[in-house]
Each structure stands twice: as C-alpha cells, then as structure tokens.
Design a protein around this motif. Structure first.
Motif, PDB file in Angstrom:
ATOM      1  N   GLY A 128      -1.583  -8.108  18.219  1.00 49.23           N
ATOM      2  CA  GLY A 128      -1.826  -7.367  16.986  1.00 49.23           C
ATOM      3  C   GLY A 128      -3.303  -7.298  16.666  1.00 49.23           C
ATOM      4  O   GLY A 128      -3.698  -7.135  15.516  1.00 49.23           O
ATOM      5  N   GLY A 129      -4.123  -7.385  17.675  1.00 44.72           N
ATOM      6  CA  GLY A 129      -5.572  -7.332  17.506  1.00 44.72           C
ATOM      7  C   GLY A 129      -6.183  -8.704  17.664  1.00 44.72           C
ATOM      8  O   GLY A 129      -5.720  -9.665  17.060  1.00 44.72           O
ATOM      9  N   ILE A 130      -7.205  -8.780  18.501  1.00 50.25           N
ATOM     10  CA  ILE A 130      -7.880 -10.062  18.701  1.00 50.25           C
ATOM     11  C   ILE A 130      -9.282 -10.038  18.115  1.00 50.25           C
ATOM     12  O   ILE A 130     -10.022 -10.998  18.228  1.00 50.25           O
ATOM     13  CB  ILE A 130      -7.911 -10.460  20.199  1.00 50.25           C
ATOM     14  CG1 ILE A 130      -8.572  -9.382  21.042  1.00 50.25           C
ATOM     15  CG2 ILE A 130      -6.516 -10.776  20.691  1.00 50.25           C
ATOM     16  CD1 ILE A 130      -8.736  -9.749  22.504  1.00 50.25           C
ATOM     17  N   SER A 131      -9.639  -8.915  17.498  1.00 54.61           N
ATOM     18  CA  SER A 131     -10.947  -8.814  16.853  1.00 54.61           C
ATOM     19  C   SER A 131     -10.853  -7.797  15.717  1.00 54.61           C
ATOM     20  O   SER A 131      -9.925  -6.993  15.654  1.00 54.61           O
ATOM     21  CB  SER A 131     -12.005  -8.363  17.863  1.00 54.61           C
ATOM     22  OG  SER A 131     -11.767  -7.022  18.248  1.00 54.61           O
ATOM     23  N   TYR A 132     -11.835  -7.842  14.838  1.00 52.14           N
ATOM     24  CA  TYR A 132     -11.868  -6.847  13.771  1.00 52.14           C
ATOM     25  C   TYR A 132     -12.056  -5.445  14.350  1.00 52.14           C
ATOM     26  O   TYR A 132     -11.541  -4.470  13.822  1.00 52.14           O
ATOM     27  CB  TYR A 132     -12.979  -7.160  12.771  1.00 52.14           C
ATOM     28  CG  TYR A 132     -12.669  -8.356  11.919  1.00 52.14           C
ATOM     29  CD1 TYR A 132     -11.561  -8.369  11.080  1.00 52.14           C
ATOM     30  CD2 TYR A 132     -13.476  -9.480  11.965  1.00 52.14           C
ATOM     31  CE1 TYR A 132     -11.257  -9.478  10.306  1.00 52.14           C
ATOM     32  CE2 TYR A 132     -13.192 -10.593  11.195  1.00 52.14           C
ATOM     33  CZ  TYR A 132     -12.083 -10.583  10.366  1.00 52.14           C
ATOM     34  OH  TYR A 132     -11.801 -11.683   9.603  1.00 52.14           O
ATOM     35  N   PHE A 133     -12.780  -5.348  15.458  1.00 53.37           N
ATOM     36  CA  PHE A 133     -12.984  -4.049  16.107  1.00 53.37           C
ATOM     37  C   PHE A 133     -11.649  -3.400  16.447  1.00 53.37           C
ATOM     38  O   PHE A 133     -11.448  -2.215  16.205  1.00 53.37           O
ATOM     39  CB  PHE A 133     -13.840  -4.221  17.374  1.00 53.37           C
ATOM     40  CG  PHE A 133     -13.974  -2.956  18.173  1.00 53.37           C
ATOM     41  CD1 PHE A 133     -14.880  -1.983  17.802  1.00 53.37           C
ATOM     42  CD2 PHE A 133     -13.181  -2.742  19.292  1.00 53.37           C
ATOM     43  CE1 PHE A 133     -15.006  -0.806  18.535  1.00 53.37           C
ATOM     44  CE2 PHE A 133     -13.290  -1.575  20.024  1.00 53.37           C
ATOM     45  CZ  PHE A 133     -14.206  -0.598  19.646  1.00 53.37           C
ATOM     46  N   SER A 134     -10.746  -4.181  17.002  1.00 55.25           N
ATOM     47  CA  SER A 134      -9.429  -3.653  17.393  1.00 55.25           C
ATOM     48  C   SER A 134      -8.696  -3.068  16.195  1.00 55.25           C
ATOM     49  O   SER A 134      -8.071  -2.011  16.284  1.00 55.25           O
ATOM     50  CB  SER A 134      -8.574  -4.755  18.009  1.00 55.25           C
ATOM     51  OG  SER A 134      -9.195  -5.292  19.137  1.00 55.25           O
ATOM     52  N   LEU A 135      -8.748  -3.786  15.083  1.00 58.47           N
ATOM     53  CA  LEU A 135      -8.039  -3.334  13.878  1.00 58.47           C
ATOM     54  C   LEU A 135      -8.782  -2.197  13.183  1.00 58.47           C
ATOM     55  O   LEU A 135      -8.174  -1.213  12.758  1.00 58.47           O
ATOM     56  CB  LEU A 135      -7.842  -4.501  12.917  1.00 58.47           C
ATOM     57  CG  LEU A 135      -6.953  -5.629  13.447  1.00 58.47           C
ATOM     58  CD1 LEU A 135      -7.039  -6.836  12.535  1.00 58.47           C
ATOM     59  CD2 LEU A 135      -5.520  -5.162  13.581  1.00 58.47           C
ATOM     60  N   ASP A 136     -10.119  -2.325  13.050  1.00 57.34           N
ATOM     61  CA  ASP A 136     -10.904  -1.308  12.351  1.00 57.34           C
ATOM     62  C   ASP A 136     -10.850   0.046  13.038  1.00 57.34           C
ATOM     63  O   ASP A 136     -10.825   1.089  12.386  1.00 57.34           O
ATOM     64  CB  ASP A 136     -12.366  -1.754  12.217  1.00 57.34           C
ATOM     65  CG  ASP A 136     -12.532  -2.922  11.266  1.00 57.34           C
ATOM     66  OD1 ASP A 136     -11.579  -3.195  10.493  1.00 57.34           O
ATOM     67  OD2 ASP A 136     -13.597  -3.566  11.290  1.00 57.34           O
ATOM     68  N   THR A 137     -10.848   0.054  14.360  1.00 63.51           N
ATOM     69  CA  THR A 137     -10.818   1.313  15.106  1.00 63.51           C
ATOM     70  C   THR A 137      -9.402   1.812  15.336  1.00 63.51           C
ATOM     71  O   THR A 137      -9.208   2.854  15.932  1.00 63.51           O
ATOM     72  CB  THR A 137     -11.499   1.147  16.476  1.00 63.51           C
ATOM     73  OG1 THR A 137     -10.791   0.153  17.222  1.00 63.51           O
ATOM     74  CG2 THR A 137     -12.958   0.778  16.329  1.00 63.51           C
ATOM     75  N   LYS A 138      -8.422   1.032  14.865  1.00 60.47           N
ATOM     76  CA  LYS A 138      -7.001   1.359  15.034  1.00 60.47           C
ATOM     77  C   LYS A 138      -6.611   1.446  16.508  1.00 60.47           C
ATOM     78  O   LYS A 138      -5.710   2.167  16.890  1.00 60.47           O
ATOM     79  CB  LYS A 138      -6.635   2.636  14.284  1.00 60.47           C
ATOM     80  CG  LYS A 138      -6.944   2.536  12.803  1.00 60.47           C
ATOM     81  CD  LYS A 138      -6.088   3.453  12.000  1.00 60.47           C
ATOM     82  CE  LYS A 138      -6.453   3.492  10.555  1.00 60.47           C
ATOM     83  NZ  LYS A 138      -6.705   2.313   9.856  1.00 60.47           N
ATOM     84  N   ARG A 188     -14.938 -12.073  28.554  1.00 63.72           N
ATOM     85  CA  ARG A 188     -15.787 -11.127  27.827  1.00 63.72           C
ATOM     86  C   ARG A 188     -15.155 -10.749  26.490  1.00 63.72           C
ATOM     87  O   ARG A 188     -15.841 -10.562  25.492  1.00 63.72           O
ATOM     88  CB  ARG A 188     -16.043  -9.882  28.683  1.00 63.72           C
ATOM     89  CG  ARG A 188     -17.027  -8.911  28.074  1.00 63.72           C
ATOM     90  CD  ARG A 188     -17.416  -7.733  28.975  1.00 63.72           C
ATOM     91  NE  ARG A 188     -16.305  -7.062  29.596  1.00 63.72           N
ATOM     92  CZ  ARG A 188     -16.012  -7.133  30.907  1.00 63.72           C
ATOM     93  NH1 ARG A 188     -16.750  -7.833  31.729  1.00 63.72           N
ATOM     94  NH2 ARG A 188     -14.975  -6.480  31.399  1.00 63.72           N
ATOM     95  N   ALA A 189     -13.816 -10.690  26.453  1.00 57.56           N
ATOM     96  CA  ALA A 189     -13.100 -10.338  25.225  1.00 57.56           C
ATOM     97  C   ALA A 189     -12.880 -11.543  24.322  1.00 57.56           C
ATOM     98  O   ALA A 189     -12.324 -11.411  23.240  1.00 57.56           O
ATOM     99  CB  ALA A 189     -11.758  -9.694  25.576  1.00 57.56           C
ATOM    100  N   GLY A 190     -13.300 -12.723  24.766  1.00 61.37           N
ATOM    101  CA  GLY A 190     -13.123 -13.923  23.962  1.00 61.37           C
ATOM    102  C   GLY A 190     -11.721 -14.505  24.043  1.00 61.37           C
ATOM    103  O   GLY A 190     -11.313 -15.277  23.181  1.00 61.37           O
ATOM    104  N   ILE A 191     -10.977 -14.144  25.069  1.00 61.60           N
ATOM    105  CA  ILE A 191      -9.620 -14.651  25.250  1.00 61.60           C
ATOM    106  C   ILE A 191      -9.698 -15.903  26.109  1.00 61.60           C
ATOM    107  O   ILE A 191     -10.227 -15.869  27.219  1.00 61.60           O
ATOM    108  CB  ILE A 191      -8.719 -13.584  25.915  1.00 61.60           C
ATOM    109  CG1 ILE A 191      -8.629 -12.346  25.025  1.00 61.60           C
ATOM    110  CG2 ILE A 191      -7.337 -14.154  26.218  1.00 61.60           C
ATOM    111  CD1 ILE A 191      -7.930 -11.162  25.661  1.00 61.60           C
ATOM    112  N   PRO A 192      -9.191 -17.026  25.592  1.00 56.80           N
ATOM    113  CA  PRO A 192      -9.268 -18.269  26.370  1.00 56.80           C
ATOM    114  C   PRO A 192      -8.442 -18.171  27.652  1.00 56.80           C
ATOM    115  O   PRO A 192      -7.380 -17.554  27.656  1.00 56.80           O
ATOM    116  CB  PRO A 192      -8.692 -19.321  25.423  1.00 56.80           C
ATOM    117  CG  PRO A 192      -7.899 -18.564  24.419  1.00 56.80           C
ATOM    118  CD  PRO A 192      -8.491 -17.197  24.327  1.00 56.80           C
ATOM    119  N   THR A 193      -8.962 -18.757  28.718  1.00 58.53           N
ATOM    120  CA  THR A 193      -8.264 -18.688  30.004  1.00 58.53           C
ATOM    121  C   THR A 193      -8.106 -20.076  30.599  1.00 58.53           C
ATOM    122  O   THR A 193      -8.928 -20.961  30.384  1.00 58.53           O
ATOM    123  CB  THR A 193      -9.034 -17.819  31.025  1.00 58.53           C
ATOM    124  OG1 THR A 193     -10.305 -18.430  31.275  1.00 58.53           O
ATOM    125  CG2 THR A 193      -9.245 -16.414  30.520  1.00 58.53           C
TER     126      THR A 193
END
Length: 168
Positions: A110-120, A154-159
C-alpha cells in the motif's frame, strides 16, 4: 553413470532401490540430468513399483491451476485454499524485472514511501496488513538476485538473501 552403478549393485545382491522425483521438475538438464531416466526406471529395474502422488497439500489452488496451464495438464487435486494471485509481467531486461519486483512490493504494502502515495502510483492497500517479513522474492538464476537486491536496497526495502553466493 549413476544408473550403471545402481544396476551393478542390484545384480550383486538383493537390494531395494527407491527413487523419488518428478519428471516435470527435472530442472538439472544443464548438469547432464535426463528426465527420461524417470520413464526408463521400470525397464532398468525389473519389478519396480511406481507410486504416483495425485494430491498436492502444499501449494495453493492458484498455483496448481497456473502450473497445470503452463504444463498443459489437468490440475492436481488438493491444494490449500489460501488467497493470492499470479502476476505475469514480461520484462525486456533484468533491471526492468528487478524494478517490477519493487513496484509489486510497493503495491502489496500500500505504498512504501510518501512518493508512492502522493503520485498515486499505488492505492492504499485495503486487505490484510502486510509487513516486509510477509514477502519473499524467488528467482531461478542467482545472477538475477544481484539486480533484485540492488533495486530493493535502492527503494529502502530490507533484504535478507539466502542461498549460494557466486565466487567473484
């Protein structure tokens, strides 16, 4: 060579041989494996009894139906109910494939950053709450893992990468 050794052992003494496998999953052709050895087993070892498993208790119905479609076979019985879906996303490059994995995780979360949500780019997820620990990325070729790991970081997703690390 292995079949030859087993034949020699079985001729020399009374023995019982049990072979377990699935010719539809015989993926080691690049190592010289031949899926036809499954079909020759009863000829190579006279009196062999074949037991075919017809039910699958591990995979979901979604997976069983999809694999049956790919193999052009009837789906196996059984399977867990579970939720889920399969996404087909043809990609031109390994980098594009890695980025599509990031985008899919972004959607699932459901979005991992504000960018994802703000840009829909994603809609807030309205199902079960997921965490990064609920998601696994499986890939067939280890070298693809390098691209996926780089895109996830790069996306800040833990691996946490498991498995064989190639020598460099």
């Amino acid at each position: 060579v292995q079949v030859g050794i087993l034949k020699a052992i079985s001729k020399a003494s009374t023995c019982h041989i049990c072979a377990i496998g699935d010719p539809d999953q015989a993926i080691y052709g690049f190592r010289g494996a031949d899926r036809n050895s499954f079909f020759r087993f009863s000829m190579d070892f006279k009196g062999a009894k074949e037991i075919t498993l017809k039910r699958n208790y591990r995979s979901s119905q979604v997976i069983l139906k999809a694999s049956a479609t790919v193999m052009e076979k009837a789906p196996m019985e059984g399977g867990t109910e579970g939720k889920g879906y399969i996404v087909l996303n043809p990609c031109a490059t390994e980098e594009e494939e890695a980025e599509s994995v990031v985008e899919q995780i972004d959607r699932l979360m459901g979005g991992i950053s504000y960018f994802s949500l703000d840009t829909k780019r994603v809609s807030p997820y309205e199902g079960d709450e997921l965490s990064f620990g609920d998601i696994a990325v499986l890939y067939r070729i280890n070298s693809l893992g390098d691209k996926i790991e780089k895109a996830l970081k790069r996306a800040g997703i833990p691996t946490l990468r498991a498995g064989e690390t190639p020598l460099r």
